[in-house]
Motif scaffolding. Structure first.
Motif, PDB file in Angstrom:
ATOM      1  N   LYS A 196       0.830  -1.345  -0.069  1.00  0.00           N
ATOM      2  CA  LYS A 196       0.013  -0.035   0.002  1.00  0.00           C
ATOM      3  C   LYS A 196       0.805   1.321   0.176  1.00  0.00           C
ATOM      4  CE  LYS A 196      -4.091   1.953   1.959  1.00  0.00           C
ATOM      5  NZ  LYS A 196      -5.099   1.847   2.846  1.00  0.00           N
ATOM      6  N   SER A 236       3.194   6.756   0.032  1.00  0.00           N
ATOM      7  CA  SER A 236       3.106   7.364   1.266  1.00  0.00           C
ATOM      8  C   SER A 236       3.651   6.483   2.313  1.00  0.00           C
ATOM      9  CB  SER A 236       1.719   7.339   1.849  1.00  0.00           C
ATOM     10  OG  SER A 236       1.658   7.890   3.186  1.00  0.00           O
ATOM     11  N   THR A 294       0.480   3.820  -2.790  1.00  0.00           N
ATOM     12  CA  THR A 294       0.039   5.388  -2.722  1.00  0.00           C
ATOM     13  C   THR A 294       1.156   6.442  -2.369  1.00  0.00           C
ATOM     14  OG1 THR A 294       0.114   4.962  -0.070  1.00  0.00           O
ATOM     15  CG2 THR A 294      -1.745   4.595  -1.213  1.00  0.00           C
TER      16      THR A 294
END
Length: 138
Positions: free
Chosen positions: A67, A73, A71
């Motif tokens: 993830k 991030s 993203t």
């Protein structure tokens, strides 16, 4: 040497050492030896619930990494790492009832955790019953 010392020496000689009973002692682990450390690591993960928690924790870490990449991030990765270690430490403190090796050997433990994860995926280690393990038996 008096009689009590001889009796004590004989009793000690016939008593199995901690190594013989439960495998490799962490104080005698050679961190440079990957296989030696992994044998020790598997010995520290005999409880099935602890293994399941490690597997779940590693999965959370990998999902967080995926993830994070998606993203762009760092937050999901940090959350995945925190969840992974939380699962592993609960497994050790409450089920395995031992101190995680990561406190003394953080890098080797991290590598061994993913090696164990791969062994579970390949069917070499069981998450249901240790009698189905294909490796780590002595």
């Amino acid at each position: 040497m008096n009689q009590s010392t001889r009796t004590q020496s004989r009793a000690t000689a016939n008593t199995p050492t901690k190594d013989a009973i439960i495998g490799t002692d962490i104080t005698k682990v050679d961190p440079a030896s990957e296989q030696g450390f992994y044998d020790f690591y598997l010995n520290e993960h005999q409880n099935i619930i602890c293994r399941r928690l490690h597997f779940a924790g590693s999965s959370f870490g990998l999902l967080g990494l995926a993830k994070s990449v998606k993203t762009r991030s760092p937050k999901p990765l940090l959350k995945g790492i925190a969840a992974g270690y939380a699962c592993a430490w609960v497994g050790h403190f409450f089920f395995e009832k031992n101190k995680p090796a990561t406190f003394k050997y953080p890098l080797q433990s991290f590598v061994s955790d993913f090696r164990m994860y791969g062994d579970v995926l390949r069917g070499n280690l069981s998450l249901s019953d240790r009698k189905f393990d294909k490796i780590g038996r002595k």
